[in-house]
Design an enzyme around this catalytic site. Structure first.
Site, PDB file in Angstrom:
ATOM      1  CB  CYS A  62      -0.881  -0.018   1.246  1.00 50.74           C
ATOM      2  SG  CYS A  62      -1.816   1.479   1.467  1.00 50.74           S
ATOM      3  CB  CYS A  68      -3.272   5.465   5.853  1.00 50.50           C
ATOM      4  SG  CYS A  68      -4.765   4.653   6.370  1.00 50.50           S
ATOM      5  CE1 TYR A 301     -22.761  -3.135  26.786  1.00 47.20           C
ATOM      6  CE2 TYR A 301     -22.620  -5.396  27.580  1.00 47.20           C
ATOM      7  CZ  TYR A 301     -22.537  -4.030  27.812  1.00 47.20           C
ATOM      8  OH  TYR A 301     -22.233  -3.584  29.069  1.00 47.20           O
ATOM      9  CD  GLU A 322     -27.441  -2.368  20.285  1.00 44.77           C
ATOM     10  OE1 GLU A 322     -26.581  -3.235  20.457  1.00 44.77           O
ATOM     11  OE2 GLU A 322     -27.169  -1.156  20.115  1.00 44.77           O
ATOM     12  CG  ASP A 370     -19.910  -8.662  20.887  1.00 48.72           C
ATOM     13  OD1 ASP A 370     -18.798  -8.127  21.055  1.00 48.72           O
ATOM     14  OD2 ASP A 370     -20.353  -8.962  19.762  1.00 48.72           O
ATOM     15  CB  CYS A 397     -13.787  -5.444  19.255  1.00 47.03           C
ATOM     16  SG  CYS A 397     -14.631  -4.124  20.085  1.00 47.03           S
TER      17      CYS A 397
HETATM   18  N1  SAH Z   1     -23.201  -8.527  19.362  1.00 52.81           N
HETATM   19  C1  SAH Z   1     -23.310  -7.684  18.209  1.00 52.81           C
HETATM   20  C2  SAH Z   1     -22.868  -6.241  18.433  1.00 52.81           C
HETATM   21  C3  SAH Z   1     -21.575  -6.006  19.159  1.00 52.81           C
HETATM   22  S1  SAH Z   1     -20.948  -4.366  19.092  1.00 52.81           S
HETATM   23  C4  SAH Z   1     -22.606  -8.287  17.026  1.00 52.81           C
HETATM   24  O1  SAH Z   1     -21.818  -9.217  17.162  1.00 52.81           O
HETATM   25  O2  SAH Z   1     -22.852  -7.841  15.906  1.00 52.81           O
HETATM   26  C5  SAH Z   1     -21.488  -3.647  20.557  1.00 52.81           C
HETATM   27  C6  SAH Z   1     -22.939  -3.219  20.578  1.00 52.81           C
HETATM   28  O3  SAH Z   1     -23.190  -2.670  21.877  1.00 52.81           O
HETATM   29  C7  SAH Z   1     -23.318  -2.121  19.575  1.00 52.81           C
HETATM   30  O4  SAH Z   1     -24.438  -2.548  18.842  1.00 52.81           O
HETATM   31  C8  SAH Z   1     -23.687  -0.912  20.468  1.00 52.81           C
HETATM   32  O5  SAH Z   1     -24.743  -0.127  19.936  1.00 52.81           O
HETATM   33  C9  SAH Z   1     -24.116  -1.604  21.743  1.00 52.81           C
HETATM   34  N2  SAH Z   1     -24.033  -0.816  22.978  1.00 52.81           N
HETATM   35  C10 SAH Z   1     -23.134   0.152  23.308  1.00 52.81           C
HETATM   36  N3  SAH Z   1     -23.341   0.594  24.565  1.00 52.81           N
HETATM   37  C11 SAH Z   1     -24.394  -0.109  25.061  1.00 52.81           C
HETATM   38  C12 SAH Z   1     -25.076  -0.111  26.312  1.00 52.81           C
HETATM   39  N4  SAH Z   1     -24.705   0.699  27.284  1.00 52.81           N
HETATM   40  N5  SAH Z   1     -26.103  -0.964  26.465  1.00 52.81           N
HETATM   41  C13 SAH Z   1     -26.477  -1.796  25.467  1.00 52.81           C
HETATM   42  N6  SAH Z   1     -25.879  -1.848  24.262  1.00 52.81           N
HETATM   43  C14 SAH Z   1     -24.841  -1.012  24.054  1.00 52.81           C
END
Ligand code: SAH
Length: 442
Positions: A62, A68, A301, A322, A370, A397
């Site tokens: 790249c 970047c 989440y 969520e 998550d 993550c």
């Molecule tokens: N499990 C899902 C999303 C994970 S990302 C997947 O694998 O696709 C984390 C998620 O947490 C996001 O959708 C974000 O909007 C949500 N989030 C962030 N803060 C939060 C909170 N305080 N309570 C509930 N959800 C939350």
């Protein structure tokens, strides 16, 4: 000045001590000999010449790699990237006194063009040509690019068309400082599997002169586009998307297919960006939790409901929570799309919601969590301990925040599985699955 690199830190930088000050050197590997120059005022360090390179060093594919800053590991042979990520996770567990066997990071067979979401910012360069790309690290300078090693080629093509059209039609990119101009960002979300593509054009105002001609030309040269949205963000903010949206073409969302289930994706809902590795992630997490048909599972989440929906066949009931309303709306539609009836979605803060479950003495067998990069909350973790699920699946993550959260759980739980998954090849990031079993249930 000649230096030797040391062991890399958690951000894959080599810390270098020079006259009592520590500089963090990017784009290096361990045990390399380099010629560097130091800018004492700006406290920066720059590589002038590599004298003795590591055997794992490769030529980055790249041109904008150094400016970047998105791909911190493009100079590292892929298998060694995986090794470095595993070592990083192991080190984090060790530093936090958490005993666990960390498995080798699962990588991709072809770790290129894996992203299903592309988001770029627009501006002018010095010659007043429209440019688009990412901000250079820690600056507001746009690093222009026409192709990115991680992005889907269709997304690159769409962004390049938009750049050309802006020049031809004299549509101004937005200037944050002067608060002038129209187009701020473009986001492209794509399902390669179903060949559906959503383009979100973020504008500073809903007045978009020449919009119809712009749209016609965009669609004419990019047949892959299935929907176009204008998102209006007039605020002075670092947030990309505003509240108001106008669907300019198509249905206003796309569908994707993941682990044999269908998902609706809107502009704002979170959806994992690497579909090939997401399948690996979810399958490994669910297989290693050994779910039972009688289990009640909490998916905290939950985004657009992916994990809960995929797990729903394996358990008796799923409760998902969520925060983002649009994601919950999508999740409800996703359950219907897949004809799933044993799942319930709640639009709430995960911490408040789980504390309510504790107050109601709800029985939960498995908690899937998550959270976003910053991790969960103390109160959430305390509530988990009170709920006493048999199992916890913690997907993260950012293993840095995950290990901190795990410290609250390991008195009551044994860690039975730690599996890093390379969701973000060539970057410093890694996703990590941890499965915990309650000590009293074994
Ligand atoms: N499990 C899902 C999303 C994970 S990302 C997947 O694998 O696709 C984390 C998620 O947490 C996001 O959708 C974000 O909007 C949500 N989030 C962030 N803060 C939060 C909170 N305080 N309570 C509930 N959800 C939350």
């Amino acid at each position: 000045m000649k230096i030797n690199t040391t062991k890399l830190n958690d951000f894959f930088q080599s810390p270098i001590e020079i006259s009592g000050k520590t500089y963090f050197l990017n784009n290096v590997l361990e045990n390399e000999t380099l010629e560097v120059s130091i800018n004492k005022e700006k406290r920066t360090i720059k590589i002038d010449k590599i004298i003795n390179a590591s055997k794992y060093r490769i030529k980055p594919k790249c041109d904008i790699y150094e400016t970047c800053g998105g791909c911190k590991l493009l100079h590292v042979e892929y298998n060694h990237q995986l090794y470095l990520k595993t070592e990083m996770v192991k080190r984090l567990f060790k530093e936090n006194n958490i005993k666990a066997t960390v498995l080798d990071t699962l990588g991709m067979d072809n770790p290129t063009e894996y992203r299903n979401k592309n988001q770029v910012v627009f501006g002018y360069n010095n010659q007043r040509k429209v440019v688009s790309g990412f901000y250079e690290e820690n600056t507001h300078k746009i690093v222009n690019f026409t192709t990115c090693y991680l992005q889907d080629k269709v997304s690159d093509k769409i962004v390049n068309t938009i750049k050309d059209l802006m020049m031809k039609m004299r549509i101004m990119p937005y200037d944050e400082d002067k608060q002038k101009g129209l187009i701020r960002h473009v986001m492209v979300k794509r399902s390669k599997l179903l060949n559906e593509t959503m383009v979100i054009i973020v504008t500073s105002s809903d007045v978009f002169p020449g919009r119809n001609n712009f749209l016609k030309a965009l669609l004419a040269s990019n047949k892959e586009i299935t929907t176009v949205i204008q998102n209006i963000n007039s605020r002075k903010t670092t947030q990309v998307l505003g509240d108001k949206e106008i669907v300019l073409f198509g249905k206003g969302y796309i569908n994707d297919c993941l682990c044999d289930k269908k998902f609706k994706i809107s502009s704002k809902s979170f959806y994992q960006i690497n579909p090939i590795q997401t399948k690996v992630l979810y399958q490994k997490a669910l297989d290693n939790a050994h779910l039972s048909k009688t289990d009640v599972l909490l998916d905290a989440y939950s985004g657009v409901g992916t994990i809960g929906i995929i797990a729903s066949d394996k358990v008796s009931k799923v409760i998902s929570v969520e925060l983002e309303k649009q994601a919950v709306n999508d999740a409800i539609i996703n359950a219907k799309l897949n004809n799933i009836k044993n799942i319930h979605f709640y639009n709430d803060d995960a911490t408040r919601f789980i504390n309510n479950l504790v107050n109601k003495k709800e029985k939960i067998d498995v908690v899937v969590m998550d959270p976003p990069r910053k991790g969960s909350t103390e109160s959430f973790l305390k509530a988990v301990l009170k709920l006493k699920p048999k199992k916890i699946i913690y997907i993260s993550c950012d293993p840095h925040t995950q290990v901190v959260d795990l410290k609250s759980l390991v008195n009551d739980y044994n860690i039975t599985y730690v599996q890093p998954v390379d969701m973000f090849p060539h970057t410093q990031h890694v996703e990590n699955i941890v499965v915990l079993n309650h000590k009293h249930y074994i």
